[in-house]
Design a protein around this motif. Sequence first.
Motif, PDB file in Angstrom:
ATOM      1  N   PRO A 451       9.757 -20.732 -20.306  1.00  0.00           N
ATOM      2  CA  PRO A 451      10.326 -19.140 -20.107  1.00  0.00           C
ATOM      3  C   PRO A 451       8.904 -17.986 -21.070  1.00  0.00           C
ATOM      4  CG  PRO A 451      10.909 -20.805 -22.611  1.00  0.00           C
ATOM      5  CD  PRO A 451      10.108 -21.472 -21.532  1.00  0.00           C
ATOM      6  N   ASP A 452       7.817 -17.952 -21.368  1.00  0.00           N
ATOM      7  CA  ASP A 452       6.931 -17.317 -21.971  1.00  0.00           C
ATOM      8  C   ASP A 452       6.921 -16.351 -20.919  1.00  0.00           C
ATOM      9  OD1 ASP A 452       3.676 -17.933 -23.270  1.00  0.00           O
ATOM     10  OD2 ASP A 452       5.029 -16.469 -23.526  1.00  0.00           O
ATOM     11  N   ARG A 453       6.469 -15.115 -21.193  1.00  0.00           N
ATOM     12  CA  ARG A 453       6.238 -13.942 -19.777  1.00  0.00           C
ATOM     13  C   ARG A 453       6.960 -14.709 -18.413  1.00  0.00           C
ATOM     14  NH1 ARG A 453       0.153 -13.162 -20.173  1.00  0.00           N
ATOM     15  NH2 ARG A 453       0.863 -10.591 -19.322  1.00  0.00           N
ATOM     16  N   LEU A 454       8.374 -15.020 -18.966  1.00  0.00           N
ATOM     17  CA  LEU A 454       8.844 -15.355 -17.283  1.00  0.00           C
ATOM     18  C   LEU A 454       9.496 -13.907 -16.992  1.00  0.00           C
ATOM     19  CD1 LEU A 454      10.474 -16.941 -15.574  1.00  0.00           C
ATOM     20  CD2 LEU A 454      12.302 -16.811 -16.720  1.00  0.00           C
ATOM     21  N   ALA A 455       9.521 -12.702 -17.747  1.00  0.00           N
ATOM     22  CA  ALA A 455      10.627 -11.458 -17.032  1.00  0.00           C
ATOM     23  C   ALA A 455       9.170 -11.004 -16.249  1.00  0.00           C
ATOM     24  CB  ALA A 455      11.051 -11.179 -18.295  1.00  0.00           C
ATOM     25  N   GLU A 456       7.929 -10.968 -17.073  1.00  0.00           N
ATOM     26  CA  GLU A 456       6.703 -10.439 -16.757  1.00  0.00           C
ATOM     27  C   GLU A 456       6.230 -10.905 -15.001  1.00  0.00           C
ATOM     28  OE1 GLU A 456       3.363 -10.415 -19.118  1.00  0.00           O
ATOM     29  OE2 GLU A 456       2.103  -9.777 -17.289  1.00  0.00           O
ATOM     30  N   ARG A 457       6.232 -11.995 -14.743  1.00  0.00           N
ATOM     31  CA  ARG A 457       6.063 -12.900 -13.698  1.00  0.00           C
ATOM     32  C   ARG A 457       7.034 -13.299 -12.635  1.00  0.00           C
ATOM     33  NH1 ARG A 457       5.335 -17.424 -17.522  1.00  0.00           N
ATOM     34  NH2 ARG A 457       7.408 -18.771 -16.803  1.00  0.00           N
ATOM     35  N   ILE A 458       8.619 -12.451 -12.998  1.00  0.00           N
ATOM     36  CA  ILE A 458       9.593 -12.584 -11.654  1.00  0.00           C
ATOM     37  C   ILE A 458       9.871 -11.004 -10.851  1.00  0.00           C
ATOM     38  CG2 ILE A 458      11.938 -12.492 -11.455  1.00  0.00           C
ATOM     39  CD1 ILE A 458      10.474 -15.276 -12.025  1.00  0.00           C
ATOM     40  N   THR A 459       9.230  -9.601 -12.188  1.00  0.00           N
ATOM     41  CA  THR A 459       9.378  -8.918 -11.642  1.00  0.00           C
ATOM     42  C   THR A 459       8.061  -8.261 -11.298  1.00  0.00           C
ATOM     43  OG1 THR A 459       8.170  -8.264 -13.782  1.00  0.00           O
ATOM     44  CG2 THR A 459       9.981  -7.650 -14.139  1.00  0.00           C
ATOM     45  N   GLY A 460       7.006  -8.579 -11.556  1.00  0.00           N
ATOM     46  CA  GLY A 460       5.755  -8.860 -10.619  1.00  0.00           C
ATOM     47  C   GLY A 460       5.798 -10.029  -8.732  1.00  0.00           C
ATOM     48  N   TYR A 461       6.007 -10.915  -8.894  1.00  0.00           N
ATOM     49  CA  TYR A 461       6.725 -11.341  -8.168  1.00  0.00           C
ATOM     50  C   TYR A 461       7.885 -10.467  -6.851  1.00  0.00           C
ATOM     51  CZ  TYR A 461       8.591 -13.753  -3.932  1.00  0.00           C
ATOM     52  OH  TYR A 461       9.009 -14.938  -3.191  1.00  0.00           O
ATOM     53  N   TYR A 462       7.993  -9.983  -7.715  1.00  0.00           N
ATOM     54  CA  TYR A 462       9.949  -9.299  -6.600  1.00  0.00           C
ATOM     55  C   TYR A 462       8.465  -7.415  -6.196  1.00  0.00           C
ATOM     56  CZ  TYR A 462      13.351 -12.012  -6.282  1.00  0.00           C
ATOM     57  OH  TYR A 462      14.480 -13.000  -6.465  1.00  0.00           O
ATOM     58  N   GLY A 463       7.227  -6.961  -6.505  1.00  0.00           N
ATOM     59  CA  GLY A 463       6.339  -6.206  -6.906  1.00  0.00           C
ATOM     60  C   GLY A 463       6.150  -6.204  -5.773  1.00  0.00           C
ATOM     61  N   GLN A 464       6.041  -8.041  -5.089  1.00  0.00           N
ATOM     62  CA  GLN A 464       4.696  -7.763  -3.361  1.00  0.00           C
ATOM     63  C   GLN A 464       6.145  -8.482  -2.969  1.00  0.00           C
ATOM     64  OE1 GLN A 464       2.170 -11.017  -4.834  1.00  0.00           O
ATOM     65  NE2 GLN A 464       1.284  -9.594  -6.575  1.00  0.00           N
ATOM     66  N   HIS A 465       7.184  -8.598  -3.603  1.00  0.00           N
ATOM     67  CA  HIS A 465       8.094  -9.871  -2.366  1.00  0.00           C
ATOM     68  C   HIS A 465       8.664  -8.317  -1.645  1.00  0.00           C
ATOM     69  CE1 HIS A 465      10.446 -12.714  -0.699  1.00  0.00           C
ATOM     70  NE2 HIS A 465      11.756 -11.443  -1.102  1.00  0.00           N
ATOM     71  N   VAL A 466       8.712  -7.153  -1.842  1.00  0.00           N
ATOM     72  CA  VAL A 466       8.818  -5.953  -1.296  1.00  0.00           C
ATOM     73  C   VAL A 466       8.988  -5.641   0.359  1.00  0.00           C
ATOM     74  CG1 VAL A 466       8.843  -3.164  -1.007  1.00  0.00           C
ATOM     75  CG2 VAL A 466       9.893  -4.693  -3.168  1.00  0.00           C
ATOM     76  N   GLU A 467       7.051  -5.479  -0.289  1.00  0.00           N
ATOM     77  CA  GLU A 467       6.271  -5.495   1.209  1.00  0.00           C
ATOM     78  C   GLU A 467       6.199  -6.587   1.830  1.00  0.00           C
ATOM     79  OE1 GLU A 467       2.032  -4.043  -2.114  1.00  0.00           O
ATOM     80  OE2 GLU A 467       2.395  -5.606  -0.729  1.00  0.00           O
ATOM     81  N   LEU A 468       6.325  -7.953   1.767  1.00  0.00           N
ATOM     82  CA  LEU A 468       6.874  -9.225   2.305  1.00  0.00           C
ATOM     83  C   LEU A 468       7.568  -7.927   3.769  1.00  0.00           C
ATOM     84  CD1 LEU A 468       6.353 -12.883   2.477  1.00  0.00           C
ATOM     85  CD2 LEU A 468       8.473 -11.947   2.970  1.00  0.00           C
ATOM     86  N   LEU A 469       9.363  -8.187   3.087  1.00  0.00           N
ATOM     87  CA  LEU A 469       9.945  -7.749   3.422  1.00  0.00           C
ATOM     88  C   LEU A 469       9.891  -6.651   4.359  1.00  0.00           C
ATOM     89  CD1 LEU A 469      13.196  -8.258   0.552  1.00  0.00           C
ATOM     90  CD2 LEU A 469      12.282  -9.637   2.233  1.00  0.00           C
ATOM     91  N   ALA A 470       9.909  -5.831   3.908  1.00  0.00           N
ATOM     92  CA  ALA A 470       9.188  -4.573   4.901  1.00  0.00           C
ATOM     93  C   ALA A 470       8.578  -4.998   5.952  1.00  0.00           C
ATOM     94  CB  ALA A 470       8.736  -3.446   3.955  1.00  0.00           C
ATOM     95  N   GLU A 471       7.455  -5.846   6.273  1.00  0.00           N
ATOM     96  CA  GLU A 471       6.112  -5.993   6.808  1.00  0.00           C
ATOM     97  C   GLU A 471       6.846  -7.386   8.108  1.00  0.00           C
ATOM     98  OE1 GLU A 471       2.710  -7.722   5.363  1.00  0.00           O
ATOM     99  OE2 GLU A 471       2.189  -8.374   7.423  1.00  0.00           O
ATOM    100  N   ARG A 472       7.459  -7.950   7.486  1.00  0.00           N
ATOM    101  CA  ARG A 472       8.240  -9.273   8.757  1.00  0.00           C
ATOM    102  C   ARG A 472       9.449  -9.060   8.925  1.00  0.00           C
ATOM    103  NH1 ARG A 472       6.789 -15.209   5.366  1.00  0.00           N
ATOM    104  NH2 ARG A 472       5.037 -15.343   5.207  1.00  0.00           N
ATOM    105  N   LEU A 473      10.686  -8.595   7.992  1.00  0.00           N
ATOM    106  CA  LEU A 473      11.628  -8.240   8.658  1.00  0.00           C
ATOM    107  C   LEU A 473      12.082  -6.338   9.367  1.00  0.00           C
ATOM    108  CD1 LEU A 473      13.716 -10.296   5.859  1.00  0.00           C
ATOM    109  CD2 LEU A 473      12.509 -10.805   8.211  1.00  0.00           C
ATOM    110  N   ARG A 474      10.944  -5.847   8.956  1.00  0.00           N
ATOM    111  CA  ARG A 474      11.173  -4.527   8.926  1.00  0.00           C
ATOM    112  C   ARG A 474      12.050  -3.563   8.301  1.00  0.00           C
ATOM    113  NH1 ARG A 474       7.041  -5.846  10.597  1.00  0.00           N
ATOM    114  NH2 ARG A 474       6.013  -5.838  13.017  1.00  0.00           N
ATOM    115  N   LEU A 475      12.524  -4.318   7.430  1.00  0.00           N
ATOM    116  CA  LEU A 475      13.363  -3.432   6.119  1.00  0.00           C
ATOM    117  C   LEU A 475      12.571  -1.857   5.622  1.00  0.00           C
ATOM    118  CD1 LEU A 475      15.235  -5.971   3.688  1.00  0.00           C
ATOM    119  CD2 LEU A 475      16.228  -4.157   5.230  1.00  0.00           C
ATOM    120  N   ASP A 476      13.670  -1.039   5.577  1.00  0.00           N
ATOM    121  CA  ASP A 476      13.264   0.203   5.164  1.00  0.00           C
ATOM    122  C   ASP A 476      12.924   0.114   3.713  1.00  0.00           C
ATOM    123  OD1 ASP A 476      16.331   0.855   5.603  1.00  0.00           O
ATOM    124  OD2 ASP A 476      15.260   1.481   3.479  1.00  0.00           O
ATOM    125  N   ALA A 477      12.144   0.724   2.754  1.00  0.00           N
ATOM    126  CA  ALA A 477      11.051   0.671   1.165  1.00  0.00           C
ATOM    127  C   ALA A 477      12.461   0.629   0.563  1.00  0.00           C
ATOM    128  CB  ALA A 477      10.492   1.621   1.579  1.00  0.00           C
TER     129      ALA A 477
END
Length: 520
Positions: A451-477
């Motif tokens: 649980p230590d800094r879990l929220a920070e790790r999860i939110t940080g991952y999803y900040g990068q995952h947005v770019e992956l979805l836009a690049e691979r699946l052509r989802l709009d931002a």
Amino acid sequence: MGLLTSLVTGGPITAMEGTPGPINDYWYESIGGGITQSGERVTPESAMRLSAVYACVGLLADMVGTLPLLVYQRRPDGGKDRARDLPIYDLLRRRPNAYQTAKEWRSMGQEHLLLRGNFYNRMLWDRHGDLAQLVPLHPDRMTVKLLDSGRRGYTYRPLNGLPEALTQDEVFHILGRSRDGVQGCSVIEYAAESIGAAKAQEGFAARFWAQGMEGHLAFVAPNALSETARKNNEQALQQRLGGWRQAHKAVLLEGGLKPERLSVSGRDSQYIESRNFSLGEIARFFRVPPHLIGDIEKSSSWGRGIEQQTIGFVNFTLLPWLATFEQAVDAVLLPEAGDFFAEFLVDALMRGDMAARAASHAIYVQNGVLSENEVREQLNYNPRPGLDEPRRSMNQGRGPDPNAPAPSDTTGPVPTDPQESARLREIVIQAAGGAVRAEIVALRAALKRGPDRLAERITGYYGQHVELLAERLRLDATTARAYCAAHCAEVLERGLDALDEWEDEAPAALAALVLEGASA
């Protein structure tokens, strides 16, 4: 000669026949009067002279006293509003009686519960029939019994005057842990042996320094000493060993006396370790992590960070005591009609660090859970105009848009070739499944790290995952951010349970978003 006769006549008082000797186990059993096996008498007052007990009681009393206790009314839609119109609201929030603040009253009540197991209050009413004051009554002067009617009866002995009989309708009674449901039991009662041992260790330490020596010594003479030599030696030893202020002074003994040690030293008996053990035992009875009362040598199993340890303390130690207060208020002080209830505000204690709080607030605002002004209120900022309504979805306006065009009956262009449409759908589903699997793998790894800094790790991952979805699946931002914000909030709330459901449902849902965007 009897005891009474001896007192009257001044004659000698002899021991009764069969009285146990001074070292008999009888005197060290846990019998009435608070005598423990260590031989120490334990009372609430004597227990509070121990630093561990004082720290535990003070911590819990201050926490309960500091948190606001508010009265709410349940709304038909499931929400709640503060019941400021009820007289009991200000009584619990500000001043329960003529001489105490709400904080002082709650702190005293928690201390009474910990040390004596019960918190009694005399209920006083005004001429309109409303509760006007809650006046504390000392638990040591109260007697409670269960009447034939099934209700409690109270007898209170004031400092001055005759005992007074009170009914259950006149006494606001909060019980701690109870064996019979009539009276509560104090933590001191259960922890008496551990506290007695700690008191004995404190007494040992005081005696240790007062005698100015590490252990018991005997002085052996080669020949018998005269009475004069014996007295001179005793006087010299008392002057030399009579306290730490006499340490390091030389002593002159007569008759060739030589010292011999009869017991192990304080160091050899691991005195310091035993005192630390007693501190941990006392903290365990109060369910307080040792580091919160100054024992920084012991770590907590409630998390590695201060944030997680604080949340663990609130959940496992503080909330049960808060519920005890809340339910007593609900049952006795609030109207039966109107769906009223009491609740402590613990939001401030449950907040994470600044980074985690900022990420959660952003998710709540973007998904329309909270408005910007509701977030500003939590941060103790004043509201701003135009920020009262939650957003419809991320990066969109607030509330229903009256100028929005009517929904169209068309669903967008449909591929003319059925085979081409099915092939395109299959490709999208496979790509979406790959993205979801990568997401689940990354999140499982993040959750396993604790649980230590879990929220920070999860939110940080999803900040990068947005770019992956836009690049691979052509989802709009906008769609990609909305998808990530929703998944981030869900995994922070449900953990691994959310991931198990995503394995079956998330690929199709993500593919539907991609196809919907492609057809728009």
